[in-house]
Design an enzyme around this catalytic site. Structure first.
Site, PDB file in Angstrom:
ATOM      1  N   SER A 169       0.789  -1.196   0.092  1.00  0.00           N
ATOM      2  CA  SER A 169      -0.040   0.125  -0.032  1.00  0.00           C
ATOM      3  C   SER A 169       0.855   1.153  -0.035  1.00  0.00           C
ATOM      4  CB  SER A 169      -0.912  -0.107   1.160  1.00  0.00           C
ATOM      5  OG  SER A 169      -2.236   0.946   0.878  1.00  0.00           O
ATOM      6  N   ASP A 296      -9.797  -5.838  -4.493  1.00  0.00           N
ATOM      7  CA  ASP A 296      -9.408  -4.910  -3.720  1.00  0.00           C
ATOM      8  C   ASP A 296     -10.295  -3.597  -3.814  1.00  0.00           C
ATOM      9  OD1 ASP A 296      -7.732  -2.917  -2.619  1.00  0.00           O
ATOM     10  OD2 ASP A 296      -5.958  -3.658  -2.932  1.00  0.00           O
ATOM     11  N   HIS A 324      -7.048  -5.900  -0.003  1.00  0.00           N
ATOM     12  CA  HIS A 324      -6.017  -5.018  -0.033  1.00  0.00           C
ATOM     13  C   HIS A 324      -4.938  -5.683   0.829  1.00  0.00           C
ATOM     14  CE1 HIS A 324      -4.061  -1.334  -0.991  1.00  0.00           C
ATOM     15  NE2 HIS A 324      -4.057  -0.791   0.250  1.00  0.00           N
TER      16      HIS A 324
END
Length: 345
Positions: A169, A296, A324
């Site tokens: 991320s 996601d 995610h």
């Protein structure tokens, strides 16, 4: 003839029962191993919460590979199958795992275990104000400050040693920054549904389709934190638990969601809003790979495709059915991809 058929049926029944028992034992061992790992991660998270209540000052701890387990053990996420030892064929054996926004070193616990069982050396870091690092997130205003634990790790590497960086991320911004600072120390950089930014881009910009523009978010978001008072600019943000569950964990096991709910911390806003300076002479020489997560909701597959188009990596890998957080929802698939990338000459 009839007696022979009956005898064969009894034998088959007996063999089937034995196989069933063996499978049950294997499944029980798998569940027991996974439960043990989860308890360890939960213990770390509880300890972190206790520390945060007891300490106000800056505290940093790097969680690394300390396992003494034999490499002949089976991977707890491989359904009892033997895991090959890849260490003999690799020149770079050390992975450095970098978490994303709100997370900490604790989120990698399944991947650390599986990499160790493959004969590799995973190390995790807590970025500033995250995990065991007790720095007040409201005081972290730049990407340089935020990424300091990662940069210090690279600075302290032996002169000839290289590592494989893995960023999740917004951890992608930190490994991009590290690539710009120390490209000679990084063998490969792997971006896992991450903010693989271009020169002059803000990490937050990658999320703009889901969260709105940076300017609008700063003006209207209900998740902002004003650590220096309401009359001053916001210093961080943190989603409420229902939002976190919907954005990050739509395919993750309930126990990992529970672990995250007691472990996640506010995200310092400054590093997310900073335009990252990257050069072709340094960052541009790095070998980058991208791992897309196809279920996601925080960083949609379309957005990830756009990231890859605008800042083309050397290779792209995809994980079906992952939210995610593939280290929770699809740890086996992520582990397999990391090994595959490590073996690319």
């Amino acid at each position: 003839m009839g007696n022979k058929i009956i005898s064969m049926m009894k034998k088959d029944s007996k063999d089937g029962g034995s196989k069933s028992k063996r499978m049950n034992r294997s499944q029980r061992k798998l569940l027991a191993d996974e439960e043990m790992l989860h308890r360890r991660a939960l213990s770390m998270a509880i300890h972190q919460a206790q520390l945060s209540q007891r300490f106000d000052g800056s505290m940093s701890r790097r969680v690394g590979s300390t396992s003494t387990r034999k490499r002949t053990l089976s991977d707890p996420f491989s359904n009892g199958k033997q895991v090959p030892d890849f260490s003999e064929s690799l020149t770079v054996k050390r992975f450095v795992l970098v978490h994303g926004e709100g997370f900490g070193a604790w989120c990698w616990y399944k991947i650390v275990a599986s990499l160790e069982e493959s004969g590799l050396s995973p190390t995790t870091v807590d970025l500033t104000g995250c995990g065991f690092n007790m720095t007040d997130t409201n005081t972290v205003s730049t990407l340089e400050e935020y990424s300091k634990p990662l940069i210090e790790l690279l600075e302290n590497l032996p002169e000839e040693e290289k590592v494989i960086l893995v960023g999740h991320s917004t951890g992608g911004a930190s490994i991009s920054y590290a690539l710009e600072r120390y490209p000679e120390k990084i063998s490969k950089a792997i971006f896992v549904c991450a903010t693989m930014v271009s020169d002059g881009q803000r990490p937050f910009d990658v999320f703009s389709e889901e969260l709105g523009s940076a300017e609008r978010f700063m003006q209207e978001s209900q998740f902002l934190i004003y650590g220096n008072g309401k009359d001053k600019p916001p210093t961080g943000f943190m989603f409420e638990k229902p939002h976190m569950k919907g954005l990050y964990f739509n395919q993750s096991p309930n126990k990992d969601i529970a672990l995250s709910m007691i472990s996640m911390r506010p995200v310092p806003l400054g590093p997310m809003m900073e335009k990252v300076s990257l050069t072709t002479e340094r960052y541009g020489t790095g070998r980058r790979f991208y791992v897309q997560t196809l279920d996601d909701r925080a960083l949609s597959p379309d957005v990830q495709e756009k990231v890859v188009r605008e800042n083309s990596p050397e290779g792209v890998f995809k994980i079906k059915g992952s939210d995610h957080c593939p280290f929770f929802s699809k740890p086996q698939s992520l582990h397999k991809i990391l090994l595959e990338i490590a073996q690319i000459p």
